[in-house]
Structure formats: C-alpha cells, structure tokens
Design an enzyme around this catalytic site. Structure first.
Site, short mmCIF file in Angstrom:
data_model
loop_
_atom_site.label_atom_id
_atom_site.label_comp_id
_atom_site.label_asym_id
_atom_site.label_seq_id
_atom_site.Cartn_x
_atom_site.Cartn_y
_atom_site.Cartn_z
N ASP A 11 -7.58 3.12 -7.85
CA ASP A 11 -8.04 4.51 -8.04
C ASP A 11 -8.49 4.70 -9.49
O ASP A 11 -7.77 4.35 -10.42
CB ASP A 11 -6.91 5.49 -7.69
CG ASP A 11 -6.53 5.38 -6.22
OD1 ASP A 11 -7.44 5.28 -5.38
OD2 ASP A 11 -5.32 5.36 -5.91
N ASP B 20 5.20 1.83 -3.66
CA ASP B 20 4.52 1.71 -4.94
C ASP B 20 4.71 0.27 -5.44
O ASP B 20 5.83 -0.15 -5.73
CB ASP B 20 5.15 2.71 -5.92
CG ASP B 20 4.48 2.71 -7.27
OD1 ASP B 20 3.81 1.71 -7.62
OD2 ASP B 20 4.63 3.70 -8.00
N GLU C 75 0.87 -1.19 0.00
CA GLU C 75 0.00 0.00 0.00
C GLU C 75 0.90 1.23 0.00
O GLU C 75 1.81 1.34 0.82
CB GLU C 75 -0.91 -0.03 1.24
CG GLU C 75 -1.63 1.24 1.56
CD GLU C 75 -2.47 1.81 0.40
OE1 GLU C 75 -3.29 1.08 -0.16
OE2 GLU C 75 -2.26 2.99 0.07
N ASP D 118 -15.45 -0.68 -9.50
CA ASP D 118 -16.82 -0.14 -9.60
C ASP D 118 -16.92 0.80 -10.80
O ASP D 118 -17.94 1.46 -10.96
CB ASP D 118 -17.17 0.61 -8.31
CG ASP D 118 -16.14 1.67 -7.95
OD1 ASP D 118 -14.95 1.47 -8.24
OD2 ASP D 118 -16.52 2.71 -7.39
C1 LIG Z 1 -9.65 3.15 -3.95
S1 LIG Z 1 -8.54 2.48 -2.81
C2 LIG Z 1 -9.10 0.79 -2.63
C3 LIG Z 1 -8.55 0.14 -1.38
C4 LIG Z 1 -8.93 -1.34 -1.17
N1 LIG Z 1 -8.34 -2.19 -2.20
C5 LIG Z 1 -10.43 -1.55 -1.13
O1 LIG Z 1 -10.97 -2.14 -2.08
O2 LIG Z 1 -11.04 -1.13 -0.13
C6 LIG Z 1 -7.04 2.25 -3.79
C7 LIG Z 1 -5.82 2.05 -2.92
O3 LIG Z 1 -4.71 1.72 -3.75
C8 LIG Z 1 -3.55 2.39 -3.27
N2 LIG Z 1 -2.61 2.46 -4.40
C9 LIG Z 1 -2.79 3.15 -5.57
N3 LIG Z 1 -1.73 2.96 -6.39
C10 LIG Z 1 -0.87 2.13 -5.72
C11 LIG Z 1 0.41 1.58 -6.04
N4 LIG Z 1 1.01 1.85 -7.22
N5 LIG Z 1 1.02 0.80 -5.13
C12 LIG Z 1 0.43 0.55 -3.93
N6 LIG Z 1 -0.78 1.05 -3.57
C13 LIG Z 1 -1.42 1.82 -4.45
C14 LIG Z 1 -4.11 3.73 -2.80
O4 LIG Z 1 -3.24 4.38 -1.90
C15 LIG Z 1 -5.42 3.29 -2.14
O5 LIG Z 1 -5.25 2.95 -0.78
#
Ligand SMILES: C[S@@+](CC[C@H](N)C(=O)[O-])C[C@H]1O[C@@H](n2cnc3c(N)ncnc32)[C@H](O)[C@@H]1O
Length: 205
Positions: free
Chosen positions: A108, A85, A58, A144
């Site tokens: 995201d 990342d 994360e 979604d």
């Molecule tokens: C919209 S949230 C969804 C979180 C979780 N998977 C859920 O379904 O409840 C997307 C998450 O992905 C993380 N994220 C985005 N790009 C990432 C990356 N390249 N590496 C690690 N985490 C990442 C963001 O910080 C965020 O916490």
C-alpha cells in the site's frame, strides 16, 4: 503458540514451526509473500513450484480466506495462507536465516507525506526481512510508486542488503517472472513498475 485466525477452524502453530514437517510436502525451500492480496502471485507460484513451500501472509481476512479456499480447491499443498499482520507474525513464524526468498509486491503506497511512516518497508521491516533470509536469500520487491521505490532502495541497502542490479539501481523485468494480480494490470497497460532484487550477503559484513 500462535494462531492463524482461519474463519472455519483456527489452527494453533508453535513458535517457529517446522514448516516442512507441518505441511508435509517434503519441500526444502521456504518462501514468504507479504500482503498477497487476491493471490495471483501465490497461486501461480504454487502451480509452478510444487517442490517449494510458500507462506502467504495477508492482513485482510476476506482476501486471505478466499485465497486459502482457491489453493485448497486446486490442491496446492505447498501454499499456506495465514491472516494477520506480517510484521508481527513473521518473527514468530520463521527463525533467523530460514527463508530462501521474501516477496513484497505493490505494498500500500500511503500517498500522503504524513502517512508515509505507515509504509510496510520501514527500517524495522527492512532489518527483519534481512534477518529472516538465509545468506544468499532474495528479497523481491515491486511497486508502481516511484517515490516508494527510491526510498526503499536506499533504506534496504542501508540495512545491509546487496543490490543485485548495482547500488541504487532497479532490476529489469525477467520475462519468466510471475506477475502479481495487480501487476497483470500494469503489464497490460504499460504502466511503469520499479523492481528490486536484493540479496542477503553470503558473508557477514
Ligand atoms: C496494494 S495490495 C497488493 C496485493 C498483491 N501483492 C498484488 O500485487 O496484487 C497490498 C496488500 O497488502 C496487504 N497488507 C498491507 N500491510 C500488510 C501487513 N502488514 N501484513 C500483511 N498484509 C498486509 C493489504 O491488505 C493488501 O492486500
């Protein structure tokens, strides 16, 4: 050598650590969750599968450290939470063909057209995930955002994944499936979710 930037005590990890040895749980199956957010999936997974090892990556420090603390409090030794990342960490954390499954839930959306190229599931990530999965390994993708889903199914099939639901099709929700934190909300409201279950083919194409 890579470092997980744990707030309290940075730990150093070798390139492609021997996860089973490092964590010492005796688990055989190694899985990766990309973007675990508040960790609803990872915590429930660890409780249900103490015999497996899940590495959750994360990028948001606070989310990752909160999840790590909760996992430690609950005694989930098979859940490792790393901050960073996943696109940069994954190739250093796992050798090719080593993962039984990769979970990407509700990445995201990057709604604006000009931001779409920031999406996690681009060509590079599709190829990377395919390479890290073992033959027969599974990519579990949920979103979604319909446009993201349609783009992802085309891109991932093109990269070489086998769509277990049939080419271009989305999977049904398995009632036994663990929901992520965000998904719990959608299950309550009935908001649609597009899900892909894609395998790395057993035979090289
Ligand atoms: C919209 S949230 C969804 C979180 C979780 N998977 C859920 O379904 O409840 C997307 C998450 O992905 C993380 N994220 C985005 N790009 C990432 C990356 N390249 N590496 C690690 N985490 C990442 C963001 O910080 C965020 O916490």
């Amino acid at each position: 050598m890579i470092f997980s930037d744990r707030d309290e005590a940075p730990i150093a990890l070798d390139l492609h650590p021997d996860w089973v040895e490092t964590v010492g749980t005796g688990a055989r199956d190694l899985e990766l969750e990309v973007g675990s957010g508040h960790g609803g999936y990872a915590l429930a997974f660890a409780a249900r599968h103490p015999d497996r090892l899940l590495v959750a990556v994360e990028q948001r420090k606070k989310f990752a450290s909160d999840l790590r603390e909760r996992a430690e409090r609950r005694g989930h030794r098979g859940l490792v939470v790393l901050t960073g990342d996943a696109r940069l960490l994954a190739p250093r954390l796992f050798p090719a063909g080593s993962l039984a499954a990769v979970h990407v839930h509700f990445p995201d959306p990057w709604w604006k057209r000009r931001h779409e190229r920031r999406r996690l599931v681009d060509d590079g990530m599709s190829t990377l995930i395919l390479r890290l999965l073992r033959p027969g390994g599974l990519l579990d993708f949920r979103t979604d955002v319909e446009r993201y889903a349609r783009d992802a199914v085309e891109r991932l099939e093109q990269a070489g994944f086998e769509n277990l639901a049939g080419a271009g099709k989305f999977a049904e929700r398995d009632p036994d499936e663990i929901p992520s934190t965000r998904e719990k909300r959608y299950l309550a409201t009935g908001q649609p979710v597009w899900r892909l279950r894609l395998g790395r083919p057993r035979e090289a194409r």
